[in-house]
Design a protein around this motif. Structure first.
Motif, PDB file in Angstrom:
ATOM      1  N   UNK A   1       0.827  -1.205   0.000  1.00 53.38           N
ATOM      2  CA  UNK A   1       0.000   0.000   0.000  1.00 53.38           C
ATOM      3  C   UNK A   1       0.860   1.253   0.000  1.00 53.38           C
ATOM      4  N   UNK A   2       0.422   2.303  -0.713  1.00 51.17           N
ATOM      5  CA  UNK A   2       1.192   3.550  -0.725  1.00 51.17           C
ATOM      6  C   UNK A   2       1.262   4.199   0.646  1.00 51.17           C
ATOM      7  N   UNK A   3       2.442   4.731   0.958  1.00 46.98           N
ATOM      8  CA  UNK A   3       2.646   5.475   2.190  1.00 46.98           C
ATOM      9  C   UNK A   3       2.766   6.972   1.933  1.00 46.98           C
ATOM     10  N   UNK A   4       3.090   7.328   0.695  1.00 50.53           N
ATOM     11  CA  UNK A   4       3.265   8.734   0.334  1.00 50.53           C
ATOM     12  C   UNK A   4       2.631   9.004  -1.023  1.00 50.53           C
ATOM     13  N   UNK A   5       1.987  10.160  -1.133  1.00 56.66           N
ATOM     14  CA  UNK A   5       1.380  10.632  -2.378  1.00 56.66           C
ATOM     15  C   UNK A   5       2.029  11.965  -2.716  1.00 56.66           C
ATOM     16  N   UNK A   6       2.629  12.063  -3.891  1.00 55.25           N
ATOM     17  CA  UNK A   6       3.330  13.282  -4.293  1.00 55.25           C
ATOM     18  C   UNK A   6       2.600  13.912  -5.470  1.00 55.25           C
ATOM     19  N   UNK A   7       2.291  15.204  -5.346  1.00 55.00           N
ATOM     20  CA  UNK A   7       1.588  15.944  -6.391  1.00 55.00           C
ATOM     21  C   UNK A   7       2.572  16.814  -7.150  1.00 55.00           C
TER      22      UNK A   7
ATOM     23  N   UNK B   1      -3.378  21.009  -8.781  1.00 53.89           N
ATOM     24  CA  UNK B   1      -4.523  20.471  -9.514  1.00 53.89           C
ATOM     25  C   UNK B   1      -4.514  18.950  -9.584  1.00 53.89           C
ATOM     26  N   UNK B   2      -3.435  18.326  -9.204  1.00 53.52           N
ATOM     27  CA  UNK B   2      -3.285  16.894  -9.422  1.00 53.52           C
ATOM     28  C   UNK B   2      -3.540  16.066  -8.169  1.00 53.52           C
ATOM     29  N   UNK B   3      -4.334  16.620  -7.230  1.00 48.46           N
ATOM     30  CA  UNK B   3      -4.688  15.801  -6.073  1.00 48.46           C
ATOM     31  C   UNK B   3      -5.631  14.666  -6.468  1.00 48.46           C
ATOM     32  N   UNK B   4      -6.487  14.891  -7.468  1.00 48.58           N
ATOM     33  CA  UNK B   4      -7.267  13.813  -8.087  1.00 48.58           C
ATOM     34  C   UNK B   4      -7.897  12.905  -7.027  1.00 48.58           C
ATOM     35  N   UNK B   5      -7.481  11.645  -6.956  1.00 50.45           N
ATOM     36  CA  UNK B   5      -8.033  10.694  -5.984  1.00 50.45           C
ATOM     37  C   UNK B   5      -7.160  10.572  -4.732  1.00 50.45           C
ATOM     38  N   UNK B   6      -6.309  11.579  -4.493  1.00 46.42           N
ATOM     39  CA  UNK B   6      -5.382  11.491  -3.359  1.00 46.42           C
ATOM     40  C   UNK B   6      -6.100  11.257  -2.041  1.00 46.42           C
ATOM     41  N   UNK B   7      -7.244  11.900  -1.872  1.00 44.37           N
ATOM     42  CA  UNK B   7      -7.913  11.831  -0.575  1.00 44.37           C
ATOM     43  C   UNK B   7      -8.573  10.477  -0.367  1.00 44.37           C
TER      44      UNK B   7
ATOM     45  N   UNK C   1      -7.296   7.687  -1.585  1.00 47.90           N
ATOM     46  CA  UNK C   1      -6.166   6.809  -1.271  1.00 47.90           C
ATOM     47  C   UNK C   1      -5.695   7.044   0.164  1.00 47.90           C
ATOM     48  N   UNK C   2      -5.652   8.298   0.569  1.00 52.75           N
ATOM     49  CA  UNK C   2      -5.256   8.603   1.943  1.00 52.75           C
ATOM     50  C   UNK C   2      -6.215   7.976   2.947  1.00 52.75           C
ATOM     51  N   UNK C   3      -7.505   8.073   2.649  1.00 48.73           N
ATOM     52  CA  UNK C   3      -8.503   7.486   3.559  1.00 48.73           C
ATOM     53  C   UNK C   3      -8.341   5.975   3.649  1.00 48.73           C
ATOM     54  N   UNK C   4      -8.008   5.338   2.534  1.00 49.66           N
ATOM     55  CA  UNK C   4      -7.892   3.886   2.508  1.00 49.66           C
ATOM     56  C   UNK C   4      -6.625   3.385   3.202  1.00 49.66           C
ATOM     57  N   UNK C   5      -5.516   4.103   3.029  1.00 53.58           N
ATOM     58  CA  UNK C   5      -4.227   3.581   3.486  1.00 53.58           C
ATOM     59  C   UNK C   5      -3.490   4.483   4.475  1.00 53.58           C
ATOM     60  N   UNK C   6      -4.015   5.677   4.731  1.00 52.92           N
ATOM     61  CA  UNK C   6      -3.335   6.580   5.645  1.00 52.92           C
ATOM     62  C   UNK C   6      -2.083   7.216   5.077  1.00 52.92           C
ATOM     63  N   UNK C   7      -1.993   7.285   3.748  1.00 53.81           N
ATOM     64  CA  UNK C   7      -0.808   7.845   3.108  1.00 53.81           C
ATOM     65  C   UNK C   7      -0.709   9.353   3.344  1.00 53.81           C
TER      66      UNK C   7
ATOM     67  N   UNK D   1      -7.989  18.170   2.913  1.00 56.32           N
ATOM     68  CA  UNK D   1      -7.342  17.154   3.732  1.00 56.32           C
ATOM     69  C   UNK D   1      -5.963  17.622   4.124  1.00 56.32           C
ATOM     70  N   UNK D   2      -5.319  16.918   5.066  1.00 53.93           N
ATOM     71  CA  UNK D   2      -3.992  17.325   5.522  1.00 53.93           C
ATOM     72  C   UNK D   2      -2.945  17.143   4.424  1.00 53.93           C
ATOM     73  N   UNK D   3      -2.041  18.107   4.322  1.00 52.67           N
ATOM     74  CA  UNK D   3      -0.993  18.090   3.308  1.00 52.67           C
ATOM     75  C   UNK D   3       0.344  18.406   3.967  1.00 52.67           C
ATOM     76  N   UNK D   4       1.368  17.672   3.599  1.00 54.31           N
ATOM     77  CA  UNK D   4       2.735  17.943   4.043  1.00 54.31           C
ATOM     78  C   UNK D   4       3.404  18.803   2.981  1.00 54.31           C
ATOM     79  N   UNK D   5       3.731  20.064   3.298  1.00 53.36           N
ATOM     80  CA  UNK D   5       4.322  20.934   2.278  1.00 53.36           C
ATOM     81  C   UNK D   5       5.795  20.619   2.054  1.00 53.36           C
TER      82      UNK D   5
END
Length: 210
Positions: A61-67, A71-77, A79-85, A101-105
């Motif tokens: 499962x993904x641990x990190x999502x990089x945009x 505009x490219x958050x797409x389905x990020x949230x 995926x985050x909900x499913x795996x806590x990425x 949703x929470x974002x790490x800058x």
């Protein structure tokens, strides 16, 4: 037809440890590209692939999502909900993501999980980012350069998507010219199929021809 020029539609390992797929973006009405690095557990510009979220569970499962831009958050949230990425976006793009949703800058020049190094492209938008994946010899581009379905050549987005088309194209050319100094062979596009093996040559030709 070579791998670098043929259309890639299914979820496919386009290079060792580097997966690509396309999915229909509901808001813009066209297919867009996403990428996954299972060893690093990093998902880039995510759309959920056709097999669904189970596809990730089978590979780690993904641990990190990089945009590559805001505009490219797409389905990020989802995926985050499913795996806590953790979702990562450059600081300049954070205001538009507020409330989603929470974002790490991160800042341009930072190294992100998976050894990904971020580069400033700007020109088309302040948060336009390129990602260098040294371990995979790949460069990821956001909206500054695209490859429309059925076409092999790289191009810019239409003028109506730029505030000042001539200046924007010049700025993008300058940015990509600088990125040619990096070591990469695969060019991974957010809009269009990736160019595998000859991506640097394709970007060099694109910069020189416009």
């Amino acid at each position: 037809m070579t791998r670098s020029s043929r259309a890639v539609r299914a979820v496919e390992e386009i290079a060792p440890g580097l997966w690509h797929w396309t999915a229909r973006h509901e808001h813009i009405g066209s297919d867009v590209s996403s990428y996954y690095l299972p060893r690093e557990r990093v998902l880039i510009d995510p759309m959920i692939p056709a097999p669904g979220l189970d596809w990730f569970e089978e590979r780690g499962a993904p641990e990190h999502i990089v945009l590559t831009n805001r505009h490219h958050d797409r389905h990020a949230w989802r995926v985050r909900e499913a795996f806590g990425a953790t979702v990562h976006c450059v600081r300049e793009g954070l205001p538009e993501l507020e409330g989603r949703g929470p974002v790490e800058p991160f800042d341009f020049g930072d190294e992100l999980p998976g050894g990904i190094v971020t580069y400033r492209v700007n020109a088309i938008c302040p948060d336009e980012t390129a990602l260098h994946l040294p371990a995979h010899r790949a460069l990821v581009c956001a909206d500054g350069v695209v490859r429309w379905r059925g076409q092999d050549e790289l191009t810019f987005v239409p003028d109506q998507l730029m505030d000042e088309p001539e200046a924007t194209r010049a700025g993008l050319r300058d940015a990509y010219r600088g990125l040619l100094e990096l070591d990469f062979e695969h060019l991974l596009l957010a809009h269009g199929d990736p160019i595998v093996g000859t991506g640097k040559d394709a970007l060099r030709a694109f910069v020189a021809s416009r």
